[in-house]
Design a protein around this motif. Structure first.
Motif, PDB file in Angstrom:
ATOM      1  N   GLN A   1     -20.790   0.185  80.139  1.00 25.53           N
ATOM      2  CA  GLN A   1     -20.250   1.302  79.376  1.00 25.53           C
ATOM      3  C   GLN A   1     -20.383   2.620  80.114  1.00 25.53           C
ATOM      4  O   GLN A   1     -21.431   2.933  80.680  1.00 25.53           O
ATOM      5  N   SER A   2     -19.303   3.379  80.067  1.00 24.32           N
ATOM      6  CA  SER A   2     -19.358   4.744  80.577  1.00 24.32           C
ATOM      7  C   SER A   2     -19.953   5.645  79.505  1.00 24.32           C
ATOM      8  O   SER A   2     -20.123   5.242  78.353  1.00 24.32           O
TER       9      SER A   2
ATOM     10  N   MET B   1     -16.622  11.018  80.811  1.00 20.20           N
ATOM     11  CA  MET B   1     -16.519   9.567  80.663  1.00 20.20           C
ATOM     12  C   MET B   1     -15.603   8.978  81.731  1.00 20.20           C
ATOM     13  O   MET B   1     -15.873   7.908  82.277  1.00 20.20           O
TER      14      MET B   1
ATOM     15  N   VAL C   1     -15.567   1.950  76.766  1.00 17.69           N
ATOM     16  CA  VAL C   1     -15.633   3.307  76.206  1.00 17.69           C
ATOM     17  C   VAL C   1     -15.488   3.180  74.687  1.00 17.69           C
ATOM     18  O   VAL C   1     -14.791   2.286  74.198  1.00 17.69           O
TER      19      VAL C   1
ATOM     20  N   GLY D   1     -13.038   9.087  73.823  1.00 18.02           N
ATOM     21  CA  GLY D   1     -13.115   7.816  74.523  1.00 18.02           C
ATOM     22  C   GLY D   1     -11.750   7.263  74.879  1.00 18.02           C
ATOM     23  O   GLY D   1     -11.537   6.756  75.994  1.00 18.02           O
TER      24      GLY D   1
END
Length: 203
Positions: free
Chosen positions: A44-45, A53, A72, A78
């Motif tokens: 996950q970013s 992100m 995201v 996101g």
């Protein structure tokens, strides 16, 4: 169809529980290790806005964009980041999905995966099972290529029930994987086979 076990996934919460640092360099190390055993690594970013992100997603995926999938959350920021990451050749999983309507976002964007949290939806008063099934119906109805990656699965029965409704992509713990082989009648039958084989070898 569900063909095999493959892939490894993580997020900042899981990294914290495992006493792993949530840094780009550590994710590169974990990805390199995981990809010696499997062909897909999801991580996950993070960031306070879409640009951060995006930047982190680009850095994390840099070693192998064919095998590293960036997750995201399905938030406004996101999804903006996800759109830009897709344009840059990054594979995407929209995560922290808590409602079937979010499958419309994923299908519309054409992302590879969206991950609904089955157990956590149920914990929060929703029917997590029905939400996951509805998401599958949405992407099927729209003829989208997005895969529903059912997550937060806590027992093998839930896994089987979802598969019976047409879902074919899941993430679950080793404990749940072990439950797939935990059937007392099968274990009893296997034990009887061994006893019969032993008796037969003595004649």
């Amino acid at each position: 169809m569900l063909k095999k076990f493959h892939g490894v996934t993580c997020n900042p919460t899981l990294l914290e529980r495992a006493n792993e640092t949530c840094t780009v360099s550590n994710l590169h190390k974990l990805a390199a290790e995981a990809l010696t055993y499997t062909n897909e690594f999801m991580c996950q970013s993070w960031g306070s806005d879409s640009q951060e992100m995006y930047d982190n997603g680009m850095k994390i995926s840099e070693p192998d964009r064919d095998k590293i999938v960036i997750k995201v959350p399905v938030t406004k920021e996101g999804t903006v980041a996800a759109t830009q990451l897709q344009k840059s050749g990054v594979r995407i999983c929209l995560t922290a999905c808590y409602g079937s309507k979010q499958a419309l976002v994923a299908a519309g964007m054409g992302v590879e995966y969206i991950a609904p949290y089955l157990g956590r939806m149920t914990d929060n008063g929703k029917n997590g099972f029905d939400e996951c099934v509805k998401m599958q119906q949405i992407v099927d109805g729209l003829q989208a290529d997005t895969r529903i990656l059912a997550a937060s699965i806590r027992d093998a029965e839930s896994l089987a029930d979802l598969a019976a409704e047409g879902l074919d992509t899941f993430t679950f713990s080793p404990d749940v994987a072990r439950q797939l082989f935990d059937e007392p009648l099968t274990l009893s039958a296997a034990e009887e086979f061994e006893k019969a084989a032993a008796r037969g070898s003595q004649t």
